[in-house]
Design a protein around this motif. Structure first.
Motif, PDB file in Angstrom:
ATOM      1  N   TYR A 153     -17.014  13.370 160.413  1.00 42.87           N
ATOM      2  CA  TYR A 153     -15.773  13.728 159.723  1.00 42.87           C
ATOM      3  C   TYR A 153     -15.793  13.386 158.053  1.00 42.87           C
ATOM      4  CZ  TYR A 153     -12.899  15.458 163.565  1.00 42.87           C
ATOM      5  OH  TYR A 153     -12.436  16.208 164.547  1.00 42.87           O
ATOM      6  N   GLY A 154     -16.348  11.854 158.136  1.00 40.67           N
ATOM      7  CA  GLY A 154     -16.494  11.309 156.615  1.00 40.67           C
ATOM      8  C   GLY A 154     -17.288  12.229 155.587  1.00 40.67           C
ATOM      9  N   GLY A 155     -18.311  12.799 156.239  1.00 36.33           N
ATOM     10  CA  GLY A 155     -19.215  13.679 155.189  1.00 36.33           C
ATOM     11  C   GLY A 155     -18.437  14.923 154.970  1.00 36.33           C
ATOM     12  N   ALA A 156     -17.764  15.651 156.030  1.00 40.64           N
ATOM     13  CA  ALA A 156     -17.320  16.764 155.888  1.00 40.64           C
ATOM     14  C   ALA A 156     -16.065  16.596 154.807  1.00 40.64           C
ATOM     15  CB  ALA A 156     -16.734  17.274 157.244  1.00 40.64           C
ATOM     16  N   GLY A 157     -15.330  15.520 155.082  1.00 37.12           N
ATOM     17  CA  GLY A 157     -14.020  15.257 154.416  1.00 37.12           C
ATOM     18  C   GLY A 157     -14.481  15.192 152.853  1.00 37.12           C
ATOM     19  N   LEU A 158     -15.596  14.240 152.521  1.00 39.18           N
ATOM     20  CA  LEU A 158     -15.767  14.108 151.317  1.00 39.18           C
ATOM     21  C   LEU A 158     -16.288  15.460 150.564  1.00 39.18           C
ATOM     22  CD1 LEU A 158     -16.615  12.085 148.947  1.00 39.18           C
ATOM     23  CD2 LEU A 158     -18.798  11.932 150.018  1.00 39.18           C
ATOM     24  N   GLY A 167     -12.788  21.037 146.546  1.00 36.97           N
ATOM     25  CA  GLY A 167     -11.499  21.209 146.162  1.00 36.97           C
ATOM     26  C   GLY A 167     -11.130  20.942 144.849  1.00 36.97           C
ATOM     27  N   ARG A 168     -11.630  19.930 144.162  1.00 38.10           N
ATOM     28  CA  ARG A 168     -11.635  19.266 142.874  1.00 38.10           C
ATOM     29  C   ARG A 168     -12.319  20.585 141.734  1.00 38.10           C
ATOM     30  NH1 ARG A 168      -7.614  16.475 142.457  1.00 38.10           N
ATOM     31  NH2 ARG A 168      -8.210  15.760 140.605  1.00 38.10           N
ATOM     32  N   LEU A 169     -13.456  21.163 142.397  1.00 39.14           N
ATOM     33  CA  LEU A 169     -14.195  21.939 141.497  1.00 39.14           C
ATOM     34  C   LEU A 169     -13.608  23.406 141.517  1.00 39.14           C
ATOM     35  CD1 LEU A 169     -17.990  21.400 142.974  1.00 39.14           C
ATOM     36  CD2 LEU A 169     -16.997  20.426 140.770  1.00 39.14           C
ATOM     37  N   THR A 170     -12.648  23.652 142.179  1.00 39.95           N
ATOM     38  CA  THR A 170     -11.994  25.039 142.267  1.00 39.95           C
ATOM     39  C   THR A 170     -11.334  25.155 140.791  1.00 39.95           C
ATOM     40  OG1 THR A 170      -9.809  24.010 143.222  1.00 39.95           O
ATOM     41  CG2 THR A 170     -11.524  25.193 144.851  1.00 39.95           C
ATOM     42  N   ARG A 171     -11.277  23.882 140.189  1.00 41.34           N
ATOM     43  CA  ARG A 171     -10.316  24.082 138.830  1.00 41.34           C
ATOM     44  C   ARG A 171     -11.466  24.837 137.677  1.00 41.34           C
ATOM     45  NH1 ARG A 171      -6.898  18.482 138.438  1.00 41.34           N
ATOM     46  NH2 ARG A 171      -5.548  18.881 140.288  1.00 41.34           N
ATOM     47  N   LEU A 172     -12.873  24.298 138.070  1.00 42.19           N
ATOM     48  CA  LEU A 172     -13.798  24.551 137.221  1.00 42.19           C
ATOM     49  C   LEU A 172     -14.606  25.916 137.529  1.00 42.19           C
ATOM     50  CD1 LEU A 172     -15.081  20.881 136.647  1.00 42.19           C
ATOM     51  CD2 LEU A 172     -13.485  22.230 135.213  1.00 42.19           C
ATOM     52  N   LEU A 173     -14.909  26.189 138.995  1.00 40.91           N
ATOM     53  CA  LEU A 173     -15.914  26.988 139.242  1.00 40.91           C
ATOM     54  C   LEU A 173     -15.352  28.160 140.026  1.00 40.91           C
ATOM     55  CD1 LEU A 173     -18.471  24.619 140.735  1.00 40.91           C
ATOM     56  CD2 LEU A 173     -18.423  25.749 138.375  1.00 40.91           C
ATOM     57  N   SER A 174     -15.778  29.326 140.042  1.00 41.95           N
ATOM     58  CA  SER A 174     -15.412  30.327 140.910  1.00 41.95           C
ATOM     59  C   SER A 174     -15.619  30.150 142.608  1.00 41.95           C
ATOM     60  CB  SER A 174     -15.959  31.662 140.684  1.00 41.95           C
ATOM     61  OG  SER A 174     -17.417  31.781 140.753  1.00 41.95           O
ATOM     62  N   PHE A 175     -15.092  30.910 143.475  1.00 37.94           N
ATOM     63  CA  PHE A 175     -15.207  30.668 144.745  1.00 37.94           C
ATOM     64  C   PHE A 175     -16.782  31.058 145.009  1.00 37.94           C
ATOM     65  CE2 PHE A 175     -15.058  32.762 149.091  1.00 37.94           C
ATOM     66  CZ  PHE A 175     -15.219  31.774 149.724  1.00 37.94           C
ATOM     67  N   THR A 176     -17.289  32.128 144.499  1.00 37.69           N
ATOM     68  CA  THR A 176     -18.715  32.059 144.884  1.00 37.69           C
ATOM     69  C   THR A 176     -19.648  31.177 144.359  1.00 37.69           C
ATOM     70  OG1 THR A 176     -18.330  34.582 144.702  1.00 37.69           O
ATOM     71  CG2 THR A 176     -20.624  33.842 144.241  1.00 37.69           C
ATOM     72  N   GLN A 177     -19.377  30.663 143.273  1.00 39.44           N
ATOM     73  CA  GLN A 177     -19.796  29.083 142.639  1.00 39.44           C
ATOM     74  C   GLN A 177     -19.815  28.050 143.835  1.00 39.44           C
ATOM     75  OE1 GLN A 177     -18.162  29.333 138.766  1.00 39.44           O
ATOM     76  NE2 GLN A 177     -20.161  30.164 137.838  1.00 39.44           N
ATOM     77  N   PHE A 200     -13.350  17.517 149.715  1.00 38.43           N
ATOM     78  CA  PHE A 200     -12.523  17.103 148.860  1.00 38.43           C
ATOM     79  C   PHE A 200     -13.277  17.378 147.426  1.00 38.43           C
ATOM     80  CE2 PHE A 200     -11.948  13.621 145.426  1.00 38.43           C
ATOM     81  CZ  PHE A 200     -10.623  13.456 145.735  1.00 38.43           C
ATOM     82  N   VAL A 201     -14.463  17.043 147.278  1.00 38.87           N
ATOM     83  CA  VAL A 201     -15.266  17.463 146.177  1.00 38.87           C
ATOM     84  C   VAL A 201     -15.026  19.020 145.832  1.00 38.87           C
ATOM     85  CG1 VAL A 201     -17.370  17.515 145.050  1.00 38.87           C
ATOM     86  CG2 VAL A 201     -16.737  15.519 146.226  1.00 38.87           C
TER      87      VAL A 201
END
Length: 261
Positions: free
Chosen positions: A208-213, A219-229, A216-217
């Motif tokens: 759970y810890g690995g999946a959650g981390l 989700g933060r990258l969605t501001r910078l990258l496309s879904f495919t990226q 989370f990361v």
């Protein structure tokens, strides 16, 4: 059963939301009824362990345990478990985006069906993984299959191919199930019955810890990258972890052969 439970819950939620969005909250009442009967079953069910705890409050104390016999395999198996749950988190988070990007459907039912497909195939993979007497072989097959089909999922997003995406979801689900069950069975086989509760706590903590981390990361990258990226980043991460786990498994096998000689 855990994966099937997630799949059924997703399908039920998606169906209720698709039929009547204002009634989607009723899924919580349905789950509450299931939980009630589960509690009744636990109260009146037969005890399966001979090792008894000192009392009710002793059961509630958190215990995280890595038994001595499982420590040599802990690193490789933990990596495979993190890989498995990370991609499970991916599908729970991004099934709706896959539905929109590839299948051109915006309804929640399509997203639920994508998650359902992945989870059911995961359960199929778990059943297949339990048939491997050589757990290292099961982990090898699972990791290679898992990483390979996640790679084809990335390709399907680039070329917008519905058949390739569907095949990739099925293959990745089966591959994850094979690798996950092989790693889990190897863990549990080396643990004594009274050690398994603490060992499962360790397994779920890292999974759970690995999946959650990772989620989370991403989700933060969605501001910078496309879904495919973002999907490609998942693939790259899984490829690195998969290579590391296979190298560790290879070194473990060499060490065991050396000791037998």
């Amino acid at each position: 059963m855990m994966y099937l439970g997630i799949a059924v819950g997703a399908l039920l939620s998606g169906s209720l939301e698709q039929i009547n969005a204002s009634q989607a909250h009723n899924v919580y009442w349905i789950m509450l009824i299931f939980l009630f009967f589960s509690v009744i079953g636990l109260i009146f069910g037969a005890e399966t362990l001979h090792h008894r705890t000192k009392g009710f409050w002793d059961v509630l104390k958190p215990r995280i345990l890595i038994p001595q016999k499982t420590r040599p395999i802990a690193l490789a198996s933990s990596i495979i478990l993190i890989m498995s749950w990370a991609m499970g988190g991916y599908f729970q988070s991004y099934s709706s985006l896959i539905a929109g990007e590839i299948y051109h459907q915006s309804g929640s039912l399509t997203a639920a069906l994508i998650l359902l497909t992945y989870m059911v195939c995961n359960a199929v993979g778990i059943s297949l993984g339990e048939r491997f007497e050589n757990r290292n072989l099961g982990e090898l097959v699972g990791v290679l299959m898992y990483v390979g089909f996640v790679g084809s999922l990335v390709l399907s997003l680039y070329i917008k191919s519905i058949p390739l995406c569907s095949i990739s979801i099925v293959g990745a689900g089966i591959g994850q199930g094979i690798g996950y069950s092989s790693a889990l069975q190897k863990f549990l086989k080396k643990a004594k019955p009274f050690e398994r509760a603490g060992l499962l706590s360790f397994i779920f903590l890292i999974a759970y810890g690995g999946a959650g981390l990772v989620t989370f990361v991403s989700g933060r990258l969605t501001r910078l990258l496309s879904f495919t990226q973002i999907t490609f980043c998942f693939f790259a991460w899984l490829a690195i972890l998969g290579l590391a786990s296979l190298i560790i498994l290879f070194l473990e096998n060499r060490k065991l052969k050396h000791y037998k000689v």
